[in-house]
Write an enzyme that holds these catalytic residues in place. Structure first.
Site, PDB file in Angstrom:
ATOM      1  N   ASN A   9     -33.915 -45.889 -32.828  1.00 46.14           N
ATOM      2  CA  ASN A   9     -34.405 -44.659 -32.208  1.00 46.14           C
ATOM      3  C   ASN A   9     -35.593 -44.202 -33.044  1.00 46.14           C
ATOM      4  O   ASN A   9     -35.419 -43.598 -34.105  1.00 46.14           O
ATOM      5  CB  ASN A   9     -33.277 -43.619 -32.213  1.00 46.14           C
ATOM      6  CG  ASN A   9     -33.689 -42.327 -31.541  1.00 46.14           C
ATOM      7  OD1 ASN A   9     -34.854 -42.151 -31.171  1.00 46.14           O
ATOM      8  ND2 ASN A   9     -32.750 -41.415 -31.386  1.00 46.14           N
ATOM      9  N   ARG A  92     -34.097 -46.874 -27.984  1.00 44.26           N
ATOM     10  CA  ARG A  92     -33.972 -45.677 -27.149  1.00 44.26           C
ATOM     11  C   ARG A  92     -35.375 -45.188 -26.775  1.00 44.26           C
ATOM     12  O   ARG A  92     -36.245 -45.036 -27.634  1.00 44.26           O
ATOM     13  CB  ARG A  92     -33.270 -44.575 -27.942  1.00 44.26           C
ATOM     14  CG  ARG A  92     -33.227 -43.299 -27.150  1.00 44.26           C
ATOM     15  CD  ARG A  92     -33.011 -42.107 -28.028  1.00 44.26           C
ATOM     16  NE  ARG A  92     -33.007 -40.901 -27.215  1.00 44.26           N
ATOM     17  CZ  ARG A  92     -33.374 -39.720 -27.667  1.00 44.26           C
ATOM     18  NH1 ARG A  92     -33.798 -39.575 -28.905  1.00 44.26           N
ATOM     19  NH2 ARG A  92     -33.333 -38.681 -26.877  1.00 44.26           N
ATOM     20  N   HIS A 182     -31.454 -36.939 -21.847  1.00 42.20           N
ATOM     21  CA  HIS A 182     -30.076 -37.154 -22.339  1.00 42.20           C
ATOM     22  C   HIS A 182     -29.260 -38.066 -21.412  1.00 42.20           C
ATOM     23  O   HIS A 182     -28.028 -38.023 -21.428  1.00 42.20           O
ATOM     24  CB  HIS A 182     -29.279 -35.822 -22.427  1.00 42.20           C
ATOM     25  CG  HIS A 182     -29.723 -34.897 -23.514  1.00 42.20           C
ATOM     26  ND1 HIS A 182     -29.640 -33.528 -23.384  1.00 42.20           N
ATOM     27  CD2 HIS A 182     -30.232 -35.138 -24.745  1.00 42.20           C
ATOM     28  CE1 HIS A 182     -30.088 -32.963 -24.502  1.00 42.20           C
ATOM     29  NE2 HIS A 182     -30.456 -33.909 -25.330  1.00 42.20           N
TER      30      HIS A 182
END
Ligand code: AMP
Length: 399
Positions: A9, A92, A182
């Site tokens: 990430n 991500r 999200h």
């Protein structure tokens, strides 16, 4: 066969990583490199509790990669003998726009598209591209890389949910619409909730409440609406983000205070939300403590946030034609019994009933809070975004 997936990430000045052994889905090591650019600092921890922390110069993401890869393979803090043990990498990505409706393998075109979508996520997508490029430089192009988008779970929203009532040409020219965020978290917790209940066709509201907050309506496994919009600023008020505000208020303030779009964006993203209302902190723990000690603005901030959460749950129950379950996740959702308790009690009109003692005593654990006679089931499900990224990566390797 051993399958170890590295999950990355990458932010503009930080890079979080986890190495997951997919046999048993165990995290072997995880850590964070931050202050990339002006400095460099690594915190690394292994599953058996070995911890390494040091200042290491990281002028770019490439040096951050070198730093954690050498920790990962080194004698003292290592969990693998060499980088060859890494089967694949999952990244991500915050914004996949209308292009990426699901996770996919990385190639040059994919990198270019993610970069181009940086217009919609200037703080995130360019940093993700730096992460991907640094990873290719470190591991070579033989190790497959996969990108998993925060937006793709929301790609199933119908136009009536994702369109803004603005001149249509702004949608066709600039793809200005709701994309949500999200998504990996909403996907994991809604899937896990359905697994726990053991039924299909469920109408689930998932509440991801952390520094960023969003709520989604998930009907039979498919997201039909969510609170975040073009960017993660819309919807609920958050730690420092305003959430939804009358657009006229923004125009009025820009005019009155002579603010540029960049200055206004800074105010809406970093100086608003619970921080602005409470005047205490952006952290839920500090706000609860101040509110219980009698601070009126902290109490107002809690009331506003709870009220907004309840309103969206109600709206999404209508959107789905009913409500079977509510899930709490994220730092606040998993840990704050105060927020969960207040919200659930105010949802009495849906018949929601929770075990208060269990709610007070539970932090960061998967548990069902609702009583057996509650028609709506309520769960705490700690989110597992990295695991979802690793699972998607593995699934794409097998195709
Ligand atoms: P996240 O962005 O998911 O890491 O969540 C951060 C938020 O979770 C912050 O507002 C924290 O105050 C809140 N949080 C974390 N731990 C607790 C706790 N034990 N009780 C209440 N809130 C918490």
């Amino acid at each position: 066969m051993e399958t170890k997936i590295l999950v990355i990430n990458a932010g503009s000045s930080s890079l979080k990583y986890q190495l997951i052994d997919m046999n048993g889905e165990k995290v072997l090591a995880k850590g964070i490199c931050d202050r990339i650019g002006p400095g460099g600092h690594i915190k690394h921890v292994t599953a058996d509790g070995r911890k390494y922390e040091a200042d290491v110069p990281m002028p770019t993401h490439a040096e951050a990669f070198d730093a954690f890869m050498s920790a990962m393979t080194g004698e003292e803090y290592g969990v693998i003998r060499s980088l060859d043990e890494i089967t694949a990498v999952g990244h991500r990505i915050v914004q996949g726009g209308a292009i990426f409706k699901e996770s996919c393998l990385v190639n040059e075109k994919v990198i270019e598209d993610i970069e181009a979508l940086g217009e919609l996520a200037p703080l995130h997508n360019p940093a993700h591209v730096l992460g991907i490029r640094a990873c290719i430089r470190c591991l070579g192009d033989k190790v497959p890389q996969v990108v998993v988008f925060d937006t793709s779970f929301h790609a199933t929203m119908p136009p009536k949910a994702y369109m803004f009532a603005l001149p249509y040409e702004y949608y066709t020219k600039y793809q200005v619409r709701k994309y949500g965020a999200h998504g990996t978290s909403h996907r994991y917790v809604s899937g896990r909730c359905a697994e726990l209940i053991g039924k299909k066709g469920l109408r689930i509201v998932t509440c991801h409440l952390g520094n960023g907050c969003s709520i989604s309506a998930v009907k039979d496994g498919v997201c039909i609406d969510t609170t975040m919009g073009l960017t993660p600023l819309d919807g609920l008020m958050m730690g420092t983000r305003s959430g939804a505000v009358d657009p006229s208020a923004i125009l009025y303030l820009m005019d009155k205070e002579g603010l540029t779009p960049a200055q206004m964006s800074d105010i809406l993203n970093k100086k608003s939300g619970a921080l602005a209302i409470s005047g205490v902190s952006n952290d839920n723990r500090d706000i609860c403590e101040a509110a219980f000690a009698g601070n009126e603005r902290a109490a107002l901030s809690r009331d506003m946030q709870n009220y907004q959460i309840e309103k969206y749950i109600g709206a999404f129950a209508v959107a789905m034609g009913g409500l079977d379950a509510i899930v709490f996740t994220g730092g606040i959702g998993e840990n704050s019994w105060e927020t969960r308790g207040d919200v659930c009690h105010d949802l009495g009109c849906f018949g929601v009933k929770i075990n208060d003692e269990l709610n007070r005593g539970t932090r960061g654990k998967e548990v069902e809070l609702s009583t057996p006679d509650s028609p709506v089931r309520v769960f705490i499900i700690p989110t597992e975004e990295e695991l979802m990224i690793a699972r998607d990566t593995l699934a794409l390797l097998k195709q």
